[in-house]
Design an enzyme around this catalytic site. Structure first.
Site, PDB file in Angstrom:
ATOM      1  N   CYS A 426       8.520  31.178  52.437  1.00 17.67           N
ATOM      2  CA  CYS A 426       8.354  29.882  53.099  1.00 17.67           C
ATOM      3  C   CYS A 426       6.995  29.271  52.785  1.00 17.67           C
ATOM      4  O   CYS A 426       6.358  28.659  53.644  1.00 17.67           O
ATOM      5  CB  CYS A 426       8.554  30.011  54.615  1.00 17.67           C
ATOM      6  N   ASN A 427       6.544  29.452  51.560  1.00 20.19           N
ATOM      7  CA  ASN A 427       5.269  28.893  51.117  1.00 20.19           C
ATOM      8  C   ASN A 427       5.411  28.474  49.657  1.00 20.19           C
ATOM      9  O   ASN A 427       4.875  29.112  48.752  1.00 20.19           O
ATOM     10  CB  ASN A 427       4.143  29.922  51.286  1.00 20.19           C
TER      11      ASN A 427
END
Length: 869
Positions: A426-427
């Site tokens: 999630c980055n």
């Protein structure tokens, strides 16, 4: 220090086997995702709940006041953890770090005039509906915009999401190039109107563990960073501390961001679903709340658009009843940090040493041709705990320099019982930065079918994500060694492989981590033998004879011909004589009536809409309704189902237990009933419903697995699933229907491919000998073909078996299931290890098939010829 635990710091005072029994023989290295809760932590929480009466804090009873007082005490302890007080900061409980960030995005006022640090406004004022707001109450955007919203490239996806609702005139994504020099990406350009501006950055990257400078906080407040020059006005800072505070001490007496977001489960594992937004009291006036819920207002009128907010900042922003029992549970998590971890400073030191050991050794690994085994994504040299957290992010490479996909690494890690994380975490910004991906490549990857969370790990040879290993306060040097051993065993092409267990006391190792390590003793756990009582057996089984003495009429099975295993073997040998490189013949037919249980071999069988009739029509679910598979319960392979077409029943057998019988149609039995759960399980993401096969078989399965509450569920025949495999150019028919099989109606493998695999496995002298039939059973195919050439099935488009037409739907991606011996339930690292090194990427073996509609109602036989088109 407790030397028997293999820990590094004398402040870590606990027995890991006692405090973390859930680990058992697992190696858990995904602490950046969530750390683990301790046994004493959970027991203390349960004891508190059973010893106290806690009521809704919005009431006025004694139990309510007890809850309110307990929550206030937790707020104090949270502030104490970060070395501050309620005079400077207020704790607002949220659903997590993401909830805290969303709260800021919805309420931060970029337009407030004359705002400055330290300027408070009246709180108890009547809030009148702001006519300047967009009429749509669901739209939090204001017509008048000002200021700038800026965030670091290396920020969590939740920060990117803030840009969709913030009321900023301009939006910037800033990328650090060198110390305090930034590349500016103009996400949204606007006029340079003076107002409030907001900068958010992570205290620690959840991607690689890089710790960003705390001095930025003060520099932002003073307008000293380059990207601020174009935006006059007051700047505020959000510190995303979710990753940082899990293993590092955040001192808010030294560094004073305006807002801090965090999640508690990342610090001590439990409870989940609760986090906090810490608001500096001097900056609170810049948060303008629109929505109000129960408990947040002193008065409101349903007939007039007015309300009065509560004076307390936390009361104003905690809509509805807070999760008070979860908040109370935080006390025991905070206790565990002190009692078990020795405090956050000790935890920070310990986790860094373990991570540094892993990093340095991983960096030193080379293939035989001197090619490095890993590309490590790290900002520095992993030498300073003030700039680096206990996270190691990397991709592995083959000796020829090509990348090994993270999905392949994840599959192999499961063989070693290693729990790690892969993907982009999630980055996506950090992925862009460290993997060298452009925005165009990200969009091209999406067009190629790659989405967040899938296993499309390589596109055009370039990685779409990476592998992350992270450590917590209960991690040990042995955990790091186990991960390194796994990498060397599976991916290092070098005959001279290091022995990490021997190196732990060596001088070289002590120098590499710049610490003197205490003695490390490998933990040993005794095996607990299974003990199955006979009380349930006598209650649920009507079978009075032993399995070997049961006289069953099993149509179209081995027993139907009343032949011994030797006769069956002779029949197989006769069939194999007809096979040749030019002649393909069906040698075996298997169905698996109960998903993930043993095979039922037949001589011929009927084809129905979903494949072989009764194939994977039943499944076992746990007490919580989750589908049970061999990945978690190896003993399932020893449950041997048989179909008795004469008696119209399914028979389940297990060594040492009497068999149990259920009707082929569970709706026919009086005890059968529609499952209480609207969703009794999931199969490859599909929600499936079915009929509960009754209490007797449920208790029998629970006794076998030693897990109470198990149920046998038969698929609802009126609700078949649909195949999701991509259609081939030859597959123009409607989407095929599925039973409870994972992906397709049939799985086909070839004996020549099995023999090739067997030969490759045996080239490694350290590997055990695998018989061909043992390997065949491990791949759990429906149809086994003799003859032809090894792996020619990979290119088949259409096949005809007997008079029935089948269409290929591509190769079958393999996982650790093939490493389970279907006769004993024992695990090994083969054949997946050899397959991964040889076949690579998706680790394909065998092909998926779907039948032509004309085959429904027909039969397939052992000895049928197979014709390839």
């Amino acid at each position: 220090m407790m030397a028997k635990d293999g820990l590094l710091n004398s402040s870590l005072n606990f027995d890991r086997v006692v405090e973390f029994p859930q680990l058992k023989d697992s190696v858990y290295v995904d602490h950046a995702g969530t750390t683990l809760y301790s046994k004493s932590q959970i027991e203390a929480h349960h004891k508190e709940l059973l010893s106290n009466l806690y009521g809704n804090p919005h009431s006025r009873s004694q139990s309510s006041r007890l809850t309110t007082d307990a929550i206030d005490q937790i707020r104090y302890r949270v502030l104490e953890l970060f070395n501050t007080t309620s005079d400077e900061y207020t704790v607002i409980f949220t659903s997590g770090c993401t909830g805290a960030l969303k709260l800021i995005a919805e309420s931060f006022d970029f337009y407030t005039e004359n705002s400055c640090h330290g300027n408070k406004k009246q709180v108890r004022e009547i809030e009148i509906c702001d006519k300047e707001k967009v009429d749509d109450p669901g739209n939090h955007e204001f017509k008048v915009k000002a200021g700038c919203f800026a965030y670091l490239l290396d920020n969590h996806t939740s920060v990117q999401g803030m840009r969709e609702i913030v009321n900023a005139e301009a939006i910037l994504c800033v990328e650090e190039t060198t110390d305090e020099n930034f590349k500016i990406h103009h996400v949204k350009q606007g006029e340079r109107k003076e107002g409030n501006s907001l900068f958010i950055y992570p205290a620690q990257s959840n991607f690689c563990g890089r710790k960003y400078p705390m001095k930025w906080i003060d520099k932002i407040h003073k307008g000293q960073l380059p990207f601020q020059r174009s935006f006059p006005g007051k700047w505020f800072v959000v510190l995303d501390a979710a990753s940082y505070v899990s293993t590092s001490h955040l001192d808010l007496s030294l560094n004073k961001p305006d807002f801090v977001s965090l999640s508690f489960y990342k610090i001590f594992g439990f409870p989940t679903g609760i986090g906090a937004l810490l608001v500096k009291n001097e900056s609170a006036d810049v948060l303008k709340k629109t929505y109000f819920g129960g408990g947040t207002v002193g008065v409101s009128s349903p007939t007039e658009c007015i309300h009065i907010n509560r004076s307390s900042l936390s009361d104003r922003f905690e809509d509805g009843t807070v999760p008070f029992l979860d908040i109370i549970a935080l006390r025991h998590g905070l206790d565990s940090l002190k009692n078990l971890g020795g405090g956050m400073k000790s935890i920070s030191r310990h986790t860094f040493i373990v991570a540094q050991y892993f990093h340095h050794y991983l960096h030193s690994l080379h293939h035989g041709n001197s090619q490095q085994v890993a590309d490590i994504y790290c900002h520095g040299d992993f030498s300073d705990p003030s700039t680096q957290g206990p996270i190691v992010n990397f991709n592995l490479k083959r000796s020829n320099g090509s990348y090994i996909g993270f999905a392949e690494v994840d599959k192999m890690a499961q063989l070693y019982n290693i729990h790690l994380r892969t993907g982009c975490f999630c980055n996506i910004g950090a992925c862009q930065k460290y993997l060298g991906l452009t925005s165009e490549q990200i969009k091209d990857n999406f067009e190629a079918g790659h989405v967040c969370g899938d296993d499309r790990d390589l596109i055009n040879g370039k990685p779409t994500g990476s592998v992350r290993i992270s450590f917590g306060y209960m991690s040990t040097i042995e955990d790091a060694q186990h991960c390194l051993t796994f990498i060397c065993d599976c991916f290092m092409e070098n005959k001279n492989k290091p022995n990490f267990a021997q190196d732990v006391h060596s001088k070289q190792n002590k120098c590499s981590v710049n610490k003197t390590l205490d003695s490390v003793i490998t933990e040993e756990q005794s095996d607990v033998s299974d003990c199955l009582s006979s009380s349930v057996q006598s209650m649920i089984s009507n079978e009075k004879q032993d399995n070997e003495q049961c006289d069953l009429t099993l149509c179209s099975s081995k027993s139907s011909d009343q032949k011994t295993d030797s006769h069956w073997t002779k029949d197989l040998q006769l069939v194999l004589l007809t096979c040749s490189p030019a002649n393909h013949v069906v040698t075996n037919i298997f169905l698996y009536p109960v998903k993930s249980c043993g095979a039922f071999e037949v001589r011929d069988w009927e084809i129905c809409e979903t494949g072989l009739k009764f194939d994977r029509e039943w499944m076992i679910v746990s007490e919580s309704g989750v589908t049970v598979s061999q990945k978690r319960e190896p003993k399932l392979c020893l449950i041997k189902p048989q179909i008795d077409l004469v008696r119209k029943c399914l028979i389940l057998m297990y060594p040492g237990m009497c068999s149990v019988t259920v009707p082929l149609d569970s709706s026919d039995q009086g005890q059968g009933q529609q499952s209480i759960l609207p969703c009794v399980g999931k199969v490859c993401g599909d929600r499936v419903t079915g009929v509960d096969c009754g209490e007797a078989v449920g208790q029998w399965i629970s006794e076998v697995l030693d897990k109470p509450g198990c149920r046998l569920i038969q698929q609802d025949r009126t609700r078949s699933r649909k195949c999701k495999l991509d259609k081939t150019s030859n597959d123009t028919e409607s989407i095929s229907k599925l039973s409870l099989a994972n992906e397709s109606q049939y799985l086909l493998i070839c004996r020549t491919s099995i023999e090739d695999l067997q030969h490759r496995i045996q080239q490694n002298e350290e590997n055990p000998n695998f018989e061909v039939e043992n390997l065949i059973n491990r791949f759990r195919a429906n149809i086994v073909i003799g003859g032809g050439l090894a792996f020619e099935e990979d290119s088949w488009a259409t096949v005809k078996i007997g008079n029935n037409k089948f269409l290929s739907q591509g190769g079958c991606t393999r996982c650790q299931m093939v490493c389970l011996d279907q006769d004993t339930g024992e695990r090994s690292k083969e054949p997946l290890k050899t397959l991964a090194a040889w076949r690579g990427k998706k680790i394909p073996f065998g092909i998926h098939l779907r039948h032509d509609d004309s085959a429904v109602g027909e039969r397939i036989h052992v000895g049928d010829p197979l014709l390839v088109k």
